[in-house]
Design an enzyme around this catalytic site. Structure first.
Site, PDB file in Angstrom:
ATOM      1  N   HIS A  54     -34.734 -50.147  -5.776  1.00  0.00           N
ATOM      2  CA  HIS A  54     -34.101 -48.845  -5.526  1.00  0.00           C
ATOM      3  C   HIS A  54     -32.738 -49.029  -4.845  1.00  0.00           C
ATOM      4  CE1 HIS A  54     -37.553 -46.860  -7.038  1.00  0.00           C
ATOM      5  NE2 HIS A  54     -38.345 -47.145  -6.025  1.00  0.00           N
ATOM      6  N   ASP A  96     -33.896 -45.045 -14.380  1.00  0.00           N
ATOM      7  CA  ASP A  96     -35.226 -45.655 -14.459  1.00  0.00           C
ATOM      8  C   ASP A  96     -35.156 -47.181 -14.564  1.00  0.00           C
ATOM      9  OD1 ASP A  96     -37.952 -45.737 -14.605  1.00  0.00           O
ATOM     10  OD2 ASP A  96     -38.051 -45.232 -16.729  1.00  0.00           O
ATOM     11  N   LEU A 148     -14.984 -34.340 -10.278  1.00  0.00           N
ATOM     12  CA  LEU A 148     -16.328 -34.524 -10.834  1.00  0.00           C
ATOM     13  C   LEU A 148     -17.375 -33.737 -10.041  1.00  0.00           C
ATOM     14  CD1 LEU A 148     -18.215 -36.352 -12.735  1.00  0.00           C
ATOM     15  CD2 LEU A 148     -18.483 -37.790 -10.704  1.00  0.00           C
TER      16      LEU A 148
HETATM   17  C1  FPP Z   1     -37.258 -44.882 -11.318  1.00  0.00           C
HETATM   18  O1  FPP Z   1     -37.451 -46.281 -11.296  1.00  0.00           O
HETATM   19  C2  FPP Z   1     -36.357 -44.499 -10.270  1.00  0.00           C
HETATM   20  C3  FPP Z   1     -36.662 -43.664  -9.256  1.00  0.00           C
HETATM   21  C4  FPP Z   1     -37.992 -43.041  -9.081  1.00  0.00           C
HETATM   22  C5  FPP Z   1     -35.697 -43.353  -8.221  1.00  0.00           C
HETATM   23  C6  FPP Z   1     -34.244 -43.427  -8.590  1.00  0.00           C
HETATM   24  C7  FPP Z   1     -33.509 -43.591  -7.335  1.00  0.00           C
HETATM   25  C8  FPP Z   1     -32.418 -44.332  -7.109  1.00  0.00           C
HETATM   26  C9  FPP Z   1     -31.636 -44.996  -8.166  1.00  0.00           C
HETATM   27  C10 FPP Z   1     -31.914 -44.536  -5.734  1.00  0.00           C
HETATM   28  C11 FPP Z   1     -31.883 -43.347  -4.839  1.00  0.00           C
HETATM   29  C12 FPP Z   1     -30.887 -42.322  -5.239  1.00  0.00           C
HETATM   30  C13 FPP Z   1     -29.927 -41.824  -4.449  1.00  0.00           C
HETATM   31  C14 FPP Z   1     -29.127 -40.664  -4.895  1.00  0.00           C
HETATM   32  C15 FPP Z   1     -29.608 -42.414  -3.166  1.00  0.00           C
HETATM   33  P1  FPP Z   1     -38.931 -46.803 -11.198  1.00  0.00           P
HETATM   34  O2  FPP Z   1     -39.217 -47.150  -9.797  1.00  0.00           O
HETATM   35  O3  FPP Z   1     -39.865 -45.805 -11.820  1.00  0.00           O
HETATM   36  O4  FPP Z   1     -38.850 -48.100 -12.087  1.00  0.00           O
HETATM   37  P2  FPP Z   1     -40.001 -48.694 -12.976  1.00  0.00           P
HETATM   38  O5  FPP Z   1     -40.225 -47.715 -14.083  1.00  0.00           O
HETATM   39  O6  FPP Z   1     -39.436 -49.975 -13.441  1.00  0.00           O
HETATM   40  O7  FPP Z   1     -41.199 -48.855 -12.107  1.00  0.00           O
END
Ligand code: FPP
Length: 230
Positions: free
Chosen positions: A30, A13, A124
């Site tokens: 992302h 997150d 893993l």
């Molecule tokens: C939350 O941050 C994160 C996500 C909804 C997506 C997590 C995805 C990745 C790290 C990349 C894609 C993964 C792979 C396996 C390729 P947010 O956008 O909610 O952050 P915020 O809370 O600051 O808005």
């Protein structure tokens, strides 16, 4: 070095805030989040982690703007394509948690290819949660039981666990939540019954091996009683 946490689950997150704080659009965060994932997957085996579950896309994330959903789907495909050689060489076994039926065909193709190619690997286990929701997973398991009412009477906690997406995996020992939030957000609800939770204000794109070690060191200091007395 090993810390006794066999299964670590991470809610990745803070990508959006990380990007916005740099005056960039959320997809930029992302992309940086994928780099953090690469670092952590590389570091995990050396820290005694046998199972690493990461929350990449929740059942609720479809509500985000279409461009953001598109970017996350593209990143999944890119990650699998670009990492598969190295992951396979390092004996990483890739599995997916969640209902993949709703995933776009290009993602499903890559997911199937990555899991088939690494199925026999002994290192893993990397469990990537996409279109995953803890409640949805439990409902899907209950539906499977209802399809075969004869076995329903035999269901207990252990057999129910085997109907979940994490079948065959131990429960998470440690759930890590970066970005300062203190919620499980529907991640591994059943499996995290006794997990230790570690929260840090560090945003996911800034997460690195040192942060992971900090979380594991904290975990080691916890007194796990599983509801019993010390
Ligand atoms: C939350 O941050 C994160 C996500 C909804 C997506 C997590 C995805 C990745 C790290 C990349 C894609 C993964 C792979 C396996 C390729 P947010 O956008 O909610 O952050 P915020 O809370 O600051 O808005």
């Amino acid at each position: 070095m090993t810390y006794g946490a066999r299964h670590v689950a991470i809610i990745m997150d803070g990508n959006g805030r990380w990007a916005v704080s740099r005056g960039q659009p959320r997809p930029y965060g992302h992309r940086a989040g994928v780099e953090a994932l690469r670092r952590i997957v590389r570091a995990a085996p050396g820290l005694g982690i046998e199972y690493l579950s990461v929350y990449a896309f929740s059942t609720e994330n479809w509500k985000r703007p279409p461009e953001e959903v598109e970017t996350l789907m593209d990143l999944l495909v890119e990650y699998l394509r670009s990492e598969i050689e190295e992951l396979d060489r390092e004996q990483v076994k890739i599995i997916f948690l969640g209902d993949e039926r709703a995933m776009p065909p290009r993602c499903r193709r890559e997911m199937e290819s990555a899991s088939a190619r690494t199925a026999r690997n002994q290192g893993l286990v990397l469990a990537i949660a996409v279109n995953y929701g803890g409640r949805d997973e439990i409902v899907r398991a209950v539906r499977r039981i209802l399809e075969d009412p004869e076995t329903a009477a035999e269901i207990d906690e252990e057999t129910f666990g085997e109907l979940l997406d994490t079948a065959g995996m131990p429960d998470p020992d440690l759930v890590i939540r970066p970005s300062g939030e203190l919620r499980l957000s529907n991640f591994l609800l059943w499996q995290s019954a006794y997990a230790e939770i570690y929260a840090t204000p560090v945003l996911w794109p800034d997460f690195d091996e040192a942060e992971l070690r900090r979380a594991l060191e904290q975990f080691q200091l916890r007194d796990r009683r599983y509801g019993g007395h010390a």
